[in-house]
Design a protein around this motif. Structure first.
Motif, PDB file in Angstrom:
ATOM      1  N   LEU A  49       0.796  -1.221   0.000  1.00  0.00           N
ATOM      2  CA  LEU A  49       0.000   0.000   0.000  1.00  0.00           C
ATOM      3  C   LEU A  49       0.833   1.278   0.000  1.00  0.00           C
ATOM      4  O   LEU A  49       0.393   2.305  -0.500  1.00  0.00           O
ATOM      5  CB  LEU A  49      -0.959   0.003   1.197  1.00  0.00           C
ATOM      6  N   SER A  50       2.021   1.232   0.534  1.00  0.00           N
ATOM      7  CA  SER A  50       2.832   2.448   0.614  1.00  0.00           C
ATOM      8  C   SER A  50       3.802   2.601  -0.558  1.00  0.00           C
ATOM      9  O   SER A  50       4.569   3.557  -0.603  1.00  0.00           O
ATOM     10  CB  SER A  50       3.606   2.467   1.937  1.00  0.00           C
ATOM     11  N   CYS A  51       3.748   1.706  -1.502  1.00  0.00           N
ATOM     12  CA  CYS A  51       4.659   1.765  -2.644  1.00  0.00           C
ATOM     13  C   CYS A  51       4.317   2.959  -3.538  1.00  0.00           C
ATOM     14  O   CYS A  51       3.166   3.170  -3.910  1.00  0.00           O
ATOM     15  CB  CYS A  51       4.572   0.473  -3.457  1.00  0.00           C
ATOM     16  N   ALA A  52       5.329   3.728  -3.889  1.00  0.00           N
ATOM     17  CA  ALA A  52       5.149   4.904  -4.737  1.00  0.00           C
ATOM     18  C   ALA A  52       4.745   4.526  -6.168  1.00  0.00           C
ATOM     19  O   ALA A  52       4.233   5.368  -6.902  1.00  0.00           O
ATOM     20  CB  ALA A  52       6.439   5.722  -4.774  1.00  0.00           C
ATOM     21  N   TRP A  53       4.932   3.283  -6.550  1.00  0.00           N
ATOM     22  CA  TRP A  53       4.651   2.838  -7.916  1.00  0.00           C
ATOM     23  C   TRP A  53       3.304   2.133  -8.039  1.00  0.00           C
ATOM     24  O   TRP A  53       2.931   1.689  -9.115  1.00  0.00           O
ATOM     25  CB  TRP A  53       5.773   1.915  -8.391  1.00  0.00           C
ATOM     26  N   ARG A  54       2.579   2.032  -6.961  1.00  0.00           N
ATOM     27  CA  ARG A  54       1.310   1.284  -6.930  1.00  0.00           C
ATOM     28  C   ARG A  54       0.328   1.743  -8.019  1.00  0.00           C
ATOM     29  O   ARG A  54      -0.236   0.928  -8.731  1.00  0.00           O
ATOM     30  CB  ARG A  54       0.686   1.403  -5.552  1.00  0.00           C
ATOM     31  N   ASP A  55       0.122   3.041  -8.149  1.00  0.00           N
ATOM     32  CA  ASP A  55      -0.835   3.544  -9.135  1.00  0.00           C
ATOM     33  C   ASP A  55      -0.396   3.244 -10.567  1.00  0.00           C
ATOM     34  O   ASP A  55      -1.225   2.942 -11.422  1.00  0.00           O
ATOM     35  CB  ASP A  55      -1.041   5.053  -8.969  1.00  0.00           C
ATOM     36  N   ALA A  56       0.885   3.282 -10.806  1.00  0.00           N
ATOM     37  CA  ALA A  56       1.396   2.988 -12.149  1.00  0.00           C
ATOM     38  C   ALA A  56       1.327   1.489 -12.437  1.00  0.00           C
ATOM     39  O   ALA A  56       1.179   1.084 -13.589  1.00  0.00           O
ATOM     40  CB  ALA A  56       2.834   3.478 -12.284  1.00  0.00           C
ATOM     41  N   CYS A  57       1.401   0.686 -11.419  1.00  0.00           N
ATOM     42  CA  CYS A  57       1.430  -0.767 -11.565  1.00  0.00           C
ATOM     43  C   CYS A  57       0.027  -1.362 -11.723  1.00  0.00           C
ATOM     44  O   CYS A  57      -0.227  -2.117 -12.650  1.00  0.00           O
ATOM     45  CB  CYS A  57       2.113  -1.365 -10.343  1.00  0.00           C
ATOM     46  N   LEU A  58      -0.863  -1.029 -10.837  1.00  0.00           N
ATOM     47  CA  LEU A  58      -2.175  -1.689 -10.800  1.00  0.00           C
ATOM     48  C   LEU A  58      -3.088  -1.410 -11.987  1.00  0.00           C
ATOM     49  O   LEU A  58      -3.702  -2.334 -12.487  1.00  0.00           O
ATOM     50  CB  LEU A  58      -2.898  -1.362  -9.498  1.00  0.00           C
ATOM     51  N   PRO A  59      -3.219  -0.177 -12.442  1.00  0.00           N
ATOM     52  CA  PRO A  59      -4.145   0.018 -13.561  1.00  0.00           C
ATOM     53  C   PRO A  59      -3.800  -0.816 -14.789  1.00  0.00           C
ATOM     54  O   PRO A  59      -4.690  -1.260 -15.491  1.00  0.00           O
ATOM     55  CB  PRO A  59      -4.046   1.510 -13.870  1.00  0.00           C
ATOM     56  N   ALA A  60      -2.534  -1.064 -14.989  1.00  0.00           N
ATOM     57  CA  ALA A  60      -2.129  -1.881 -16.141  1.00  0.00           C
ATOM     58  C   ALA A  60      -2.647  -3.305 -16.011  1.00  0.00           C
ATOM     59  O   ALA A  60      -2.933  -3.971 -16.983  1.00  0.00           O
ATOM     60  CB  ALA A  60      -0.612  -1.888 -16.264  1.00  0.00           C
ATOM     61  N   LYS A  61      -2.790  -3.771 -14.800  1.00  0.00           N
ATOM     62  CA  LYS A  61      -3.241  -5.131 -14.557  1.00  0.00           C
ATOM     63  C   LYS A  61      -4.735  -5.201 -14.247  1.00  0.00           C
ATOM     64  O   LYS A  61      -5.313  -6.266 -14.251  1.00  0.00           O
ATOM     65  CB  LYS A  61      -2.469  -5.742 -13.369  1.00  0.00           C
ATOM     66  N   GLY A  62      -5.353  -4.073 -13.901  1.00  0.00           N
ATOM     67  CA  GLY A  62      -6.773  -4.059 -13.555  1.00  0.00           C
ATOM     68  C   GLY A  62      -7.060  -4.773 -12.249  1.00  0.00           C
ATOM     69  O   GLY A  62      -8.135  -5.311 -12.041  1.00  0.00           O
ATOM     70  N   LEU A  63      -6.086  -4.802 -11.337  1.00  0.00           N
ATOM     71  CA  LEU A  63      -6.229  -5.581 -10.110  1.00  0.00           C
ATOM     72  C   LEU A  63      -7.208  -4.968  -9.117  1.00  0.00           C
ATOM     73  O   LEU A  63      -7.915  -5.684  -8.429  1.00  0.00           O
ATOM     74  CB  LEU A  63      -4.861  -5.766  -9.453  1.00  0.00           C
ATOM     75  N   GLU A  64      -7.238  -3.650  -9.024  1.00  0.00           N
ATOM     76  CA  GLU A  64      -8.167  -3.033  -8.084  1.00  0.00           C
ATOM     77  C   GLU A  64      -9.594  -3.352  -8.482  1.00  0.00           C
ATOM     78  O   GLU A  64     -10.435  -3.626  -7.652  1.00  0.00           O
ATOM     79  CB  GLU A  64      -7.936  -1.525  -8.028  1.00  0.00           C
ATOM     80  N   LYS A  65      -9.857  -3.339  -9.767  1.00  0.00           N
ATOM     81  CA  LYS A  65     -11.198  -3.643 -10.240  1.00  0.00           C
ATOM     82  C   LYS A  65     -11.576  -5.077  -9.870  1.00  0.00           C
ATOM     83  O   LYS A  65     -12.683  -5.343  -9.437  1.00  0.00           O
ATOM     84  CB  LYS A  65     -11.277  -3.429 -11.749  1.00  0.00           C
ATOM     85  N   LYS A  66     -10.664  -6.004 -10.035  1.00  0.00           N
ATOM     86  CA  LYS A  66     -10.929  -7.406  -9.711  1.00  0.00           C
ATOM     87  C   LYS A  66     -11.231  -7.559  -8.225  1.00  0.00           C
ATOM     88  O   LYS A  66     -12.167  -8.254  -7.837  1.00  0.00           O
ATOM     89  CB  LYS A  66      -9.745  -8.285 -10.100  1.00  0.00           C
ATOM     90  N   TYR A  67     -10.469  -6.904  -7.384  1.00  0.00           N
ATOM     91  CA  TYR A  67     -10.697  -6.947  -5.941  1.00  0.00           C
ATOM     92  C   TYR A  67     -12.082  -6.411  -5.610  1.00  0.00           C
ATOM     93  O   TYR A  67     -12.831  -7.017  -4.849  1.00  0.00           O
ATOM     94  CB  TYR A  67      -9.608  -6.143  -5.218  1.00  0.00           C
ATOM     95  N   GLU A  68     -12.449  -5.284  -6.191  1.00  0.00           N
ATOM     96  CA  GLU A  68     -13.766  -4.687  -5.941  1.00  0.00           C
ATOM     97  C   GLU A  68     -14.880  -5.613  -6.418  1.00  0.00           C
ATOM     98  O   GLU A  68     -15.900  -5.749  -5.756  1.00  0.00           O
ATOM     99  CB  GLU A  68     -13.885  -3.319  -6.623  1.00  0.00           C
ATOM    100  N   GLN A  69     -14.690  -6.251  -7.568  1.00  0.00           N
ATOM    101  CA  GLN A  69     -15.703  -7.171  -8.081  1.00  0.00           C
ATOM    102  C   GLN A  69     -15.881  -8.357  -7.135  1.00  0.00           C
ATOM    103  O   GLN A  69     -17.009  -8.747  -6.844  1.00  0.00           O
ATOM    104  CB  GLN A  69     -15.313  -7.684  -9.473  1.00  0.00           C
ATOM    105  N   THR A  70     -14.795  -8.915  -6.658  1.00  0.00           N
ATOM    106  CA  THR A  70     -14.852 -10.040  -5.732  1.00  0.00           C
ATOM    107  C   THR A  70     -15.585  -9.638  -4.460  1.00  0.00           C
ATOM    108  O   THR A  70     -16.468 -10.362  -3.982  1.00  0.00           O
ATOM    109  CB  THR A  70     -13.427 -10.525  -5.387  1.00  0.00           C
ATOM    110  N   LYS A  71     -15.232  -8.485  -3.927  1.00  0.00           N
ATOM    111  CA  LYS A  71     -15.859  -8.001  -2.704  1.00  0.00           C
ATOM    112  C   LYS A  71     -17.357  -7.781  -2.920  1.00  0.00           C
ATOM    113  O   LYS A  71     -18.176  -8.207  -2.106  1.00  0.00           O
ATOM    114  CB  LYS A  71     -15.176  -6.710  -2.247  1.00  0.00           C
ATOM    115  N   ASN A  72     -17.719  -7.144  -4.025  1.00  0.00           N
ATOM    116  CA  ASN A  72     -19.126  -6.853  -4.292  1.00  0.00           C
ATOM    117  C   ASN A  72     -19.956  -8.115  -4.498  1.00  0.00           C
ATOM    118  O   ASN A  72     -21.092  -8.200  -4.027  1.00  0.00           O
ATOM    119  CB  ASN A  72     -19.261  -5.906  -5.486  1.00  0.00           C
ATOM    120  N   LEU A  73     -19.398  -9.105  -5.189  1.00  0.00           N
ATOM    121  CA  LEU A  73     -20.113 -10.375  -5.373  1.00  0.00           C
ATOM    122  C   LEU A  73     -20.333 -11.086  -4.044  1.00  0.00           C
ATOM    123  O   LEU A  73     -21.416 -11.627  -3.783  1.00  0.00           O
ATOM    124  CB  LEU A  73     -19.342 -11.292  -6.329  1.00  0.00           C
TER     125      LEU A  73
END
Length: 162
Positions: A49-73
């Protein structure tokens, strides 16, 4: 951050950027910063969570979206099951009104206990809905345990009084 800015940052940290690829350079910077060198390697989620590169890394993989989808389901499933159980308890409450004596008191007491458990689980599910990625696993375990206890109690009560 573009490649020129990344190379400048690397240079300031004493890293020889020369002909390194962007991914390798960022991983070298991550190591120098004391972080795990994992840029663009996450498969399901990222707990850095504290990584300065997190925003540059995750959108390319779409990981936040996957986490949100799992949580919502998961939350949708829990809410649906709670609604079904609440409806069954409402029916049981109506039936228990026709019962006389100790059986009625016992049924109403069981129903009240189950309603309290449902209320508690609903609050826990709300906490789960607002939980961060890291808190998700811990919070979900608590909700799962509460749900299993509620399910077992409800099954026992419904069998006893139906």
């Amino acid at each position: 951050m573009n490649m020129t800015e990344i190379k400048e940052k690397a240079k300031q940290m004493g890293i020889q950027a020369s002909k390194m690829k962007k991914v390798d350079l960022i991983r070298a910077i991550q190591s120098k910063e004391g972080n795990f060198p994992c840029f663009e390697t996450a498969k399901d989620y990222c707990n850095q969570l504290s990584c300065a590169w997190r925003d540059a890394c995750l959108p390319a993989k779409g990981l936040e979206k996957k986490y949100e989808q799992t949580k919502n389901l998961y939350l949708k499933k829990i809410k649906g099951e709670l609604k079904t159980l609440t409806d069954k308890l409402t029916d049981l409450k109506k039936k228990s009104q026709k019962t006389m004596g100790a059986g009625k008191a016992e049924a109403l007491a069981e129903i009240h206990k189950l309603e309290q458990k449902i209320e508690s689980l609903t609050k826990n599910a709300h906490g789960l809905a607002t939980a961060s990625e890291d808190a998700w696993k811990i919070t979900k375990q608590g909700v799962d345990k509460a749900w299993e206890e509620l399910r077992a109690s409800a099954k026992k009560a419904l069998a006893k009084f139906s």
